[in-house]
Scaffold this motif. Structure first.
Motif, PDB file in Angstrom:
ATOM      1  N   TYR A 127     -45.957  78.112  66.777  1.00  0.00           N
ATOM      2  CA  TYR A 127     -45.075  77.888  65.630  1.00  0.00           C
ATOM      3  C   TYR A 127     -45.655  76.807  64.727  1.00  0.00           C
ATOM      4  O   TYR A 127     -45.578  76.906  63.500  1.00  0.00           O
ATOM      5  CB  TYR A 127     -43.681  77.482  66.128  1.00  0.00           C
ATOM      6  N   MET A 188     -41.257  85.422  66.120  1.00  0.00           N
ATOM      7  CA  MET A 188     -40.164  85.322  67.085  1.00  0.00           C
ATOM      8  C   MET A 188     -40.659  84.820  68.425  1.00  0.00           C
ATOM      9  O   MET A 188     -40.044  83.969  69.058  1.00  0.00           O
ATOM     10  CB  MET A 188     -39.526  86.714  67.239  1.00  0.00           C
ATOM     11  N   ILE A 191     -41.168  81.181  68.343  1.00  0.00           N
ATOM     12  CA  ILE A 191     -39.932  80.399  68.432  1.00  0.00           C
ATOM     13  C   ILE A 191     -39.418  80.384  69.865  1.00  0.00           C
ATOM     14  O   ILE A 191     -39.004  79.347  70.380  1.00  0.00           O
ATOM     15  CB  ILE A 191     -38.862  80.990  67.486  1.00  0.00           C
ATOM     16  N   TYR A 192     -39.474  81.537  70.498  1.00  0.00           N
ATOM     17  CA  TYR A 192     -38.994  81.589  71.883  1.00  0.00           C
ATOM     18  C   TYR A 192     -39.885  80.772  72.809  1.00  0.00           C
ATOM     19  O   TYR A 192     -39.419  80.227  73.802  1.00  0.00           O
ATOM     20  CB  TYR A 192     -38.935  83.048  72.356  1.00  0.00           C
ATOM     21  N   MET A 194     -41.059  77.990  72.244  1.00  0.00           N
ATOM     22  CA  MET A 194     -40.684  76.579  72.187  1.00  0.00           C
ATOM     23  C   MET A 194     -39.575  76.254  73.177  1.00  0.00           C
ATOM     24  O   MET A 194     -39.367  75.094  73.506  1.00  0.00           O
ATOM     25  CB  MET A 194     -40.217  76.223  70.774  1.00  0.00           C
ATOM     26  N   MET A 195     -38.878  77.293  73.604  1.00  0.00           N
ATOM     27  CA  MET A 195     -37.783  77.009  74.531  1.00  0.00           C
ATOM     28  C   MET A 195     -38.305  76.614  75.887  1.00  0.00           C
ATOM     29  O   MET A 195     -37.659  75.877  76.612  1.00  0.00           O
ATOM     30  CB  MET A 195     -36.911  78.273  74.689  1.00  0.00           C
TER      31      MET A 195
END
Lengths: 253, 636
Positions: A127, A188, A191-192, A194-195
């Motif tokens: 990201y 996407m 972003i995921y 980063m979790m």
């Protein structure tokens, strides 16, 4: 006649040398070695002292390359014109920027490092890479303070449309004016990522894909498989949540 | 979070714009940041020296004193600055840590003083940056060693009720403990000297009978020398047996170096006694007499310098080993070269390579006897190279050995100085007196107090006045404190020894957790001090009025807010936050400054943000927000 004499001398020399070598070769050999050793070491010593110089070997001065390129931003007034920040805000931003990047520009690795500090539990490098691409408007591989501040100004002080435009720019990885499913999937996934691993509920592998399908359903009006900028802005305007979340950025600084 | 990175938080929040369009759920309301004057200068007055910095700079490290709300305890209202009664010189390094993110250790600073300052400001020493960390560790180790030495010395006091055996052993090890031991020490020393001199003089040729050549004294005055030898050996044997008897661990004693030397010193005599008449082994017997010279090593018990030398050599074993190895290498190389160089010349002494070893050793150690000399040119060239390199090879490890010796010697000097018992005794006595002074005052006042009570009961006012000593406010408060302590622990202060012990114990109890921080911190940031780990405080603080302002930007809350927003993308059930949101919106009309609560599924309590640092207000929290699971502390 002369040649014959020469040849005789020559042969005599050679024979003497050969005799020389055969009988006393040990001692004489060592003698030669010793002489050579002394000569070489004295030459080395002189070279070391700097009295003589061997051939064109360039010495150490070449190593002092300018490793840091210092970049100074344009004046405060100019930045104030270009962005919608006040003088004080620019000052605060610049102080933070300069502290972390004294050379005045951020390269991608530093960018990733800084961003990863905020998300210790996941992997934010992808990201951050996309962000870097979005901030680096002149595509020179580094983000200067102007780029940084201009980007921030759009996000934090721009109109809703400006912000949506910027977001679209972020999603459109190849900058061709439309977002494909693959591009969206990449975004996407990043972003995921980063979790991280430890989430509740547990992270499914197809969650990004599902989310992308959801997104395209919402955004792609004419169902042609890509989302253009107009479709994007239009759909966002229709979505309550997105509109509301855009307000979040009003008060960040 | 790293230092300057906190300043990039606005950027991180702005970058969240990438998530907004793809989110399916509404975002929680962000904490509003109305404090435009965040970057105000604050003044830190450290013992008169004023330091100024931005508030943001200090906020970079929220788990330290200056970065957290703990510094509010030091806020001085009149001068509007934070006053710390600490060392300003060390504070410079500490403030630089906030500015640059690197903590440096100044070399001129005392290590314990520096440690104390770090502990006060809540900074752990492990984050000292690499450039200064080694120095810090070295100094710390040195200090610890010195303290250990001190401790060991102070254990030297005499223990009561030692057995006879233990007394004897102590007498042998430390001759200074009693006069008998001293006498014994000197007598043995004297006899060692006598024995060594005897051995030496034995071989001197003294006087000659006219018909023969000079005969050594030993053969001339056999009886006298034999008597002297016997006497010495008697003494040594007795001493050895006494040591053996007194040793706490006989097996270990027998294995120790000194005892082996003792045995080797006296054994030849006994062997000689047994084998005087046997001519076959007289050769071996003569060799054995050589070992008598080892008696001189017994002096090492008497001389500390010798012991240090021995210890140094032992500790420099690796350097000595290296020296030996490099010398051997060089000897072999040069011997070979010299042999082949001199092979050609007639009547050369360099008959073989081992024969050349002698020449090489003599040359490399720059002795140069001259019994073997190269004659050829090559031999001379290599011989000169040999002598030059010898100087270098030997000169290199020697300074290492010398510095080791010097360090150990100085350490021992220090130990000796402190071992001077008189000085130590005086120092301890003085310290004791000053301690008893304060304790006596308390006991005295206690007695006075009790007497006062007794007198009150008997109601004789005259004597009461007499005994009512005037004590200063501080003293009386101190006494009150000690009294409270007595009540708490249900013990009483008594005489000196017990008082010291219990004072130490009570010292740990009289310091309750000093500053429970008013705002709770999340678990994301590691807190270094446990006292700040207090996360929950009773909710009803709404009416608390403090004059301290709490102008925190609460970066971390926002951080957690963003984080939680991500998490909430996953679940579809409405979180409590949305419920609270509605409540907040209704209640926000009450407050001048809106205080928001963002709760999470992960139950990390987040305090409300009070965002008015510039105007010290005392907002009241809306009572509707005290829902279960939300822990609020009014950050006033």
């Amino acid at each position: 006649m002369l040649r014959l004499a020469l040849r005789k001398d020559l042969s005599r020399c050679v024979s003497v040398m050969l005799m020389f070598f055969r009988e006393e070769w040990e001692v004489e050999g060592l003698q030669t070695v010793g002489f050579l050793l002394i000569v070489c070491s004295s030459l080395k010593l002189l070279h070391f002292l700097g009295l003589i110089d061997f051939s064109a070997e360039d010495s150490i001065e070449d190593d002092f390359e300018l490793s840091t390129v210092c970049h100074r931003p344009e004046g405060l007034e100019k930045l104030q014109e270009q962005t919608k920040f006040t003088k004080k805000e620019l000052q605060v931003l610049y102080r933070g920027f300069k502290n972390e990047c004294p050379s005045g520009v951020v390269n991608e690795d530093t960018f990733k490092l800084i961003y990863s500090q905020f998300f210790p539990q996941g992997d934010s490098s992808t990201y951050a890479h996309f962000l870097f691409e979005a901030f680096d408007t002149n595509k020179n591989g580094s983000v200067s303070f102007e780029d940084f501040v201009i980007g921030l100004s759009i996000i934090l002080r721009g109109t809703i449309n400006d912000r949506l435009n910027w977001a679209f720019n972020l999603y459109d990885l190849n900058k061709d004016g439309c977002i494909t499913k693959e591009e969206m999937l990449d975004i996407m996934k990043s972003i995921y990522d980063m979790m991280g691993k430890y989430t509740y509920p547990c992270m499914q592998d197809d969650a990004p894909r599902e989310h992308v399908e959801n997104f395209f359903q919402k955004m792609d009006r004419n169902h042609d498989g890509v989302v253009t900028i107009d479709e994007f802005i239009e759909s966002c305007h229709k979505d309550e949540n997105i509109m509301q979340s855009m307000q979040l950025f009003d008060n960040v600084i | 979070m790293a230092a300057g990175v906190a300043a990039w938080l606005p950027f991180a929040r702005a970058a969240a714009i990438g998530w907004m369009p793809v989110a399916n759920l509404p975002m929680p309301v962000a904490p509003t940041d109305k404090n435009k004057c965040q970057d105000e200068l604050i003044v830190l007055n450290v013992s008169g020296r004023r330091f100024q910095t931005w508030r943001n700079t200090l906020d970079r490290y929220p788990d330290t004193l200056l970065g957290s709300s703990e510094k509010e305890f030091f806020f001085n209202e009149e001068t509007r600055e934070y006053f710390f009664d600490r060392d300003p010189d060390v504070f410079r390094s500490i403030l630089n840590f906030y500015r640059t993110g690197k903590l440096h250790y100044p070399r001129y600073e005392c290590i314990t003083a520096y440690d104390e300052e770090l502990a006060f400001f809540g900074i752990i020493p492990e984050i000292i940056s690499d450039c200064c960390y080694e120095e810090y560790k070295d100094r710390k180790r040195e200090n610890a060693e010195r303290l250990m030495d001190d401790l060991e010395d102070s254990k030297d006091s005499k223990l009561p009720n030692m057995t006879f055996r233990e007394t004897m052993w102590r007498a042998f090890e430390n001759p200074h403990t009693s006069t008998m031991a001293l006498v014994f020490y000197y007598v043995t020393g004297f006899f060692i000297a006598i024995s060594v001199i005897t051995n030496v003089v034995e071989t001197v040729p003294c006087g000659s009978t006219p018909n023969q050549r000079d005969i050594p004294c030993g053969e001339r005055y056999t009886v006298a020398f034999f008597c002297m030898d016997t006497a010495c050996v008697m003494i040594f044997t007795v001493e050895y047996l006494m040591r053996l008897f007194a040793a706490p661990s006989r097996y270990r004693f027998m294995r120790s170096v000194m005892s082996i030397i003792d045995v080797v010193a006296i054994l030849p005599y006994y062997i000689g006694l047994v084998m005087t008449n046997n001519e076959d082994v007289s050769g071996a017997f003569v060799t054995l007499r050589v070992f008598r010279v080892f008696r001189i090593f017994k002096f090492s018990r008497h001389s500390q310098g010798l012991r240090i030398l021995g210890y140094t050599l032992k500790s420099c074993a690796s350097e000595l080993g290296f020296l030996l190895f490099s010398l051997t290498m060089a000897i072999i190389i040069f011997a070979t070269v010299m042999f082949y160089a001199e092979k050609g010349s007639a009547s050369s002494k360099f008959t073989s390579i081992p024969a050349s070893f002698w020449y090489t050793i003599v040359t490399m150690t720059t002795l140069g006897y001259g019994d073997m000399v190269p004659k050829t040119i090559a031999g001379k060239i290599f011989g000169s190279i040999c002598s030059l390199s010898g100087v270098l090879v030997i000169a290199l490890p020697v300074p290492v050995i010398v510095s080791n010796f010097s360090r150990i010697y100085h350490q021992n000097q220090r130990a000796d100085k402190r071992k001077a018992q008189k000085v130590q005794k005086a120092r301890l006595a003085r310290m004791r007196i000053s301690k008893t002074g304060s304790s006596n005052a308390f006991l005295h006042s206690k007695r006075n107090g009790m007497l006062n009570q007794a007198l009150e009961l008997t109601s004789s006012t005259g004597e009461k006045r007499h005994l009512n000593k005037t004590t200063s406010i501080i003293e009386s408060q101190h006494h009150h404190l000690l009294h409270c302590l007595e009540k708490t622990t249900n013990h009483e202060f008594v005489d000196e020894q017990l008082f010291e012990q219990s004072y130490l114990e009570s010292g740990l109890q009289t310091f309750p957790s000093r500053s429970p921080s008013l705002s709770s911190r999340e678990g994301i940031t590691g807190t270094c001090c446990s006292r700040r780990a207090k996360k929950s405080s009773p909710p009803p603080n709404a009416t608390h009025t403090h004059t301290l302002t709490h102008p925190h930007k609460h970066n971390l809350q926002e951080l957690s807010a963003i984080h939680i927003q991500c998490g909430e993308q996953q679940t579809l059930n409405t979180s409590r936050s949305s419920l609270n949101m509605m409540q907040d919106e209704s209640a926000s009309l009450n407050c001048k400054s809106s205080s928001q609560v963002t709760t999470a599924i992960i139950s990390i309590p987040t305090p409300p943000t009070n965002n008015s640092p510039c105007s010290p207000e005392t907002p009241t929290n809306p009572p509707s927000n005290s829902s279960a699971g939300v822990v609020k502390v009014s950050a006033l």
